[in-house]
Write an enzyme that holds these catalytic residues in place. Structure first.
Site, PDB file in Angstrom:
ATOM      1  N   HIS A 150       0.675  -0.888  -0.308  1.00 56.66           N
ATOM      2  CA  HIS A 150       0.137  -0.259   0.251  1.00 56.66           C
ATOM      3  C   HIS A 150       0.649   0.995   0.242  1.00 56.66           C
ATOM      4  O   HIS A 150       1.438   1.849   1.242  1.00 56.66           O
ATOM      5  CB  HIS A 150      -1.047  -0.119   1.232  1.00 56.66           C
ATOM      6  CG  HIS A 150      -1.474   0.925   1.627  1.00 56.66           C
ATOM      7  ND1 HIS A 150      -3.601   0.693   1.142  1.00 56.66           N
ATOM      8  CD2 HIS A 150      -2.437   2.048   1.538  1.00 56.66           C
ATOM      9  CE1 HIS A 150      -3.733   1.965   1.290  1.00 56.66           C
ATOM     10  NE2 HIS A 150      -2.780   2.989   1.067  1.00 56.66           N
ATOM     11  N   HIS A 187       1.497   5.318  -1.739  1.00 57.49           N
ATOM     12  CA  HIS A 187       0.723   6.373  -3.013  1.00 57.49           C
ATOM     13  C   HIS A 187       1.890   6.787  -3.449  1.00 57.49           C
ATOM     14  O   HIS A 187       2.670   8.383  -3.050  1.00 57.49           O
ATOM     15  CB  HIS A 187       0.088   7.291  -2.088  1.00 57.49           C
ATOM     16  CG  HIS A 187      -1.008   7.254  -1.808  1.00 57.49           C
ATOM     17  ND1 HIS A 187      -2.485   7.252  -2.286  1.00 57.49           N
ATOM     18  CD2 HIS A 187      -1.426   6.252  -0.261  1.00 57.49           C
ATOM     19  CE1 HIS A 187      -3.087   6.321  -1.666  1.00 57.49           C
ATOM     20  NE2 HIS A 187      -2.210   5.859  -0.950  1.00 57.49           N
ATOM     21  N   GLN A 213      -9.558   9.249  -5.276  1.00 56.31           N
ATOM     22  CA  GLN A 213      -9.114   9.839  -3.675  1.00 56.31           C
ATOM     23  C   GLN A 213     -10.545  10.613  -3.473  1.00 56.31           C
ATOM     24  O   GLN A 213     -10.683  11.318  -2.334  1.00 56.31           O
ATOM     25  CB  GLN A 213      -8.152  10.793  -4.315  1.00 56.31           C
ATOM     26  CG  GLN A 213      -7.481  11.730  -3.026  1.00 56.31           C
ATOM     27  CD  GLN A 213      -7.441  11.074  -1.708  1.00 56.31           C
ATOM     28  OE1 GLN A 213      -6.170  10.742  -2.113  1.00 56.31           O
ATOM     29  NE2 GLN A 213      -8.025  10.483  -0.890  1.00 56.31           N
ATOM     30  N   HIS A 241      -9.026   1.983  -0.451  1.00 62.51           N
ATOM     31  CA  HIS A 241      -9.086   1.791   0.655  1.00 62.51           C
ATOM     32  C   HIS A 241     -10.824   2.061   1.858  1.00 62.51           C
ATOM     33  O   HIS A 241     -11.564   2.447   1.074  1.00 62.51           O
ATOM     34  CB  HIS A 241      -8.410   4.176   0.481  1.00 62.51           C
ATOM     35  CG  HIS A 241      -7.803   4.555   0.833  1.00 62.51           C
ATOM     36  ND1 HIS A 241      -7.120   3.929  -0.428  1.00 62.51           N
ATOM     37  CD2 HIS A 241      -6.517   4.941   1.064  1.00 62.51           C
ATOM     38  CE1 HIS A 241      -5.326   4.668  -0.465  1.00 62.51           C
ATOM     39  NE2 HIS A 241      -5.339   4.836   0.329  1.00 62.51           N
ATOM     40  N   GLU A 278     -11.408   4.230   7.002  1.00 59.31           N
ATOM     41  CA  GLU A 278      -9.918   5.085   7.590  1.00 59.31           C
ATOM     42  C   GLU A 278     -10.531   6.022   8.312  1.00 59.31           C
ATOM     43  O   GLU A 278     -10.723   7.127   8.300  1.00 59.31           O
ATOM     44  CB  GLU A 278      -9.151   5.141   5.580  1.00 59.31           C
ATOM     45  CG  GLU A 278      -7.918   5.746   6.616  1.00 59.31           C
ATOM     46  CD  GLU A 278      -7.060   6.708   6.255  1.00 59.31           C
ATOM     47  OE1 GLU A 278      -6.680   6.428   4.191  1.00 59.31           O
ATOM     48  OE2 GLU A 278      -5.522   6.795   6.232  1.00 59.31           O
ATOM     49  N   ASP A 337       2.162   3.279   3.148  1.00 62.19           N
ATOM     50  CA  ASP A 337       0.626   4.161   2.330  1.00 62.19           C
ATOM     51  C   ASP A 337       1.849   5.687   2.668  1.00 62.19           C
ATOM     52  O   ASP A 337       1.765   5.834   0.632  1.00 62.19           O
ATOM     53  CB  ASP A 337       0.500   5.016   3.623  1.00 62.19           C
ATOM     54  CG  ASP A 337      -0.866   5.129   3.520  1.00 62.19           C
ATOM     55  OD1 ASP A 337      -0.892   5.085   2.172  1.00 62.19           O
ATOM     56  OD2 ASP A 337      -1.198   5.016   4.202  1.00 62.19           O
ATOM     57  N   TRP A 395       0.098  13.766   3.922  1.00 67.46           N
ATOM     58  CA  TRP A 395      -0.317  13.466   4.979  1.00 67.46           C
ATOM     59  C   TRP A 395       0.816  12.748   6.206  1.00 67.46           C
ATOM     60  O   TRP A 395       1.058  12.243   6.954  1.00 67.46           O
ATOM     61  CB  TRP A 395      -1.321  11.314   4.365  1.00 67.46           C
ATOM     62  CG  TRP A 395      -2.380  12.123   3.448  1.00 67.46           C
ATOM     63  CD1 TRP A 395      -3.444  12.109   3.812  1.00 67.46           C
ATOM     64  CD2 TRP A 395      -2.235  11.989   2.246  1.00 67.46           C
ATOM     65  NE1 TRP A 395      -4.188  12.464   3.277  1.00 67.46           N
ATOM     66  CE2 TRP A 395      -3.330  12.392   1.781  1.00 67.46           C
ATOM     67  CE3 TRP A 395      -1.539  11.842   1.013  1.00 67.46           C
ATOM     68  CZ2 TRP A 395      -4.357  13.277   0.740  1.00 67.46           C
ATOM     69  CZ3 TRP A 395      -1.770  12.376  -0.252  1.00 67.46           C
ATOM     70  CH2 TRP A 395      -3.406  12.978  -0.453  1.00 67.46           C
TER      71      TRP A 395
HETATM   72 FE   FE2 Z   1      -3.185   5.204   1.453  1.00 64.74          FE
END
Ligand code: FE2
Length: 426
Positions: A60, A62, A155, A213, A216, A312, A318
């Protein structure tokens, strides 16, 4: 005559004195038979009793946002929602060449860390699909040494963002591999459920895997994983669907979870927790006590589900830290889930190796005859020690070829009239 003979290795399952023979990019033999140490090979490497592991796998990530930290500003609140808003500010400013260069830099870091397979989500909310084009280019460039699997990720929400479903299907047509989703970010619970049904039906039609996802959130009423399990079962997608994050399970009622986990096991869902991100993004609305937010890793493993850990984010809207080191991910997962037993530490190592490889559906993964000759020699004597030290990747092999190496970590001490050489296992 073998191409490569690696002798005197330890394996994560505890075997030691192991010889590994490689021919034509594949593992031909793995044995503790001392006679094999003298087999003829073009190259012979003494592993010196260090740990030889299959490569790390990140299930996982990005890659479109990685290494963008600070652009156009940093996340002040540290929340998931500000991160999404910040990414929304950055998206119109993205340039394809920048996306490619950042991703290629990250892939270099990954290889140096023995991370040779990554599943990356790619945002398909931008109708230009710049990030999709860029990461498909990166996927082709790194193919000789890194398996990059891409997930079409809406997203901004499949139903919440206009045109997202069309863009997602365009991304799949362009070559993206896996169907993504974000049901907890849709406008309502009902829309979230609808998005799961649409996306699972699309995956079933096209014979694709799914990785959403999912939940979350700290909200115990965010129960989309139940719908994901049900749709997986209804459409016969067993073993091909992954629920990523599932942080709401941390806060759910125990009785409800006792019903939920068998449904997830029945659907053979894969679960991906992202310890570094979950522990920093979740619980932000709490005062004290603050919830950890990570999903119920040991309980899900005990229920028979395949659970893996993902990185991630690395230096993006993030998360301001990270380095592509899956041992750092395992280290955090171990702490957050309190998996401190011998079995628990081994399970955390599996979560960034074999379990993660199952999420991606990698063929020929492992240190066994017939597998691809992809492996990493670590400066450690066991899986637990590798996590403890975030061990140095002494050598990284792809198809039997050395593609990265790092000198061992040692310190030379000179004090009180005593000279000593200290390695990090002492
Ligand atoms: Fe993610």
């Amino acid at each position: 005559m073998f191409d490569l003979l690696l002798v005197n290795a330890r394996l994560p399952d505890g075997r030691c004195g192991v010889s590994v023979c490689v021919k034509d990019g594949l593992i031909h033999e793995v044995s503790t038979d001392p006679a094999l140490r003298h087999a003829a090979a073009a190259e012979i490497i003494d592993a010196q009793d260090q740990l030889l592991t299959p490569p790390f796998v990140d299930p996982h990530f990005h890659m479109d946002s990685t290494l963008s930290y600070g652009q156009p500003r940093v996340n002040q609140s540290g929340t998931l929602l500000e991160g999404i808003a910040l990414w929304g500010e950055l998206k119109p400013l993205l340039k394809q060449q920048d996306l490619i260069e950042r991703a290629m830099t990250y892939c270099d870091w990954a290889v140096a860390n023995g991370l040779l397979a990554i599943r990356s989500h790619v945002d398909v909310s931008d109708p230009r699909l710049l990030a999709v084009e860029a990461l498909l280019e990166v996927q082709a460039r790194v193919k000789p040494y890194l398996d990059l699997q891409l997930v079409a990720f809406p997203q901004d929400g499949l139903l919440r963002s206009s045109g997202a479903f069309v863009n997602l299907k365009r991304a799949l047509d362009m070559g993206v591999d896996v169907v993504g989703g974000i049901p907890h970010f849709e406008r309502t619970m009902v829309d979230g459920s609808t998005s799961i049904r649409m996306l699972c039906e699309l995956a079933a039609e096209q014979g694709r895997m799914v990785d959403m996802h999912c939940d979350e959130s700290d909200d115990p009423n965010s129960r989309h994983v139940e719908v994901l399990a049900e749709q997986t079962h209804r459409l016969g997608l067993h073993g091909r669907v992954t629920g990523s994050h599932l942080t709401s399970m941390h806060s759910m009622d125990n009785y409800y979870v006792s019903k939920l986990m068998p449904l997830m096991a029945e659907a053979r869902l894969h679960v991906v927790a992202n310890p570094l991100i979950n522990i920093t993004l979740q619980g932000r609305h709490d005062t004290y006590p603050k919830r950890r937010g990570m999903t119920r890793v040991p309980e899900l493993m005990h229920a028979g589900l395949n659970v893996a850990f993902g990185q991630d984010c690395v230096m993006d809207p993030w998360y301001s830290l990270g380095s592509g080191d899956m041992l750092e991910v395992a280290h955090m997962g171990l702490h957050v889930a309190q998996m401190t037993s011998q079995v628990g530490m081994q399970q955390c190592f599996d979560a960034v190796t074999v379990n993660a490889a199952k999420v991606l559906g990698l063929d020929g993964y492992g240190i066994a005859p017939g597998c691809r000759a992809d492996f990493v020699l670590l400066q450690a004597g066991s899986a637990a020690e590798a996590i403890r030290l975030r061990a140095t990747r002494l050598m990284v092999f792809k198809a039997g070829r050395l593609i990265a190496s790092t000198v061992p970590r040692t310190a030379h001490l000179s004090m009180a009239g005593r000279d000593a050489r200290v390695d990090w296992r002492v």
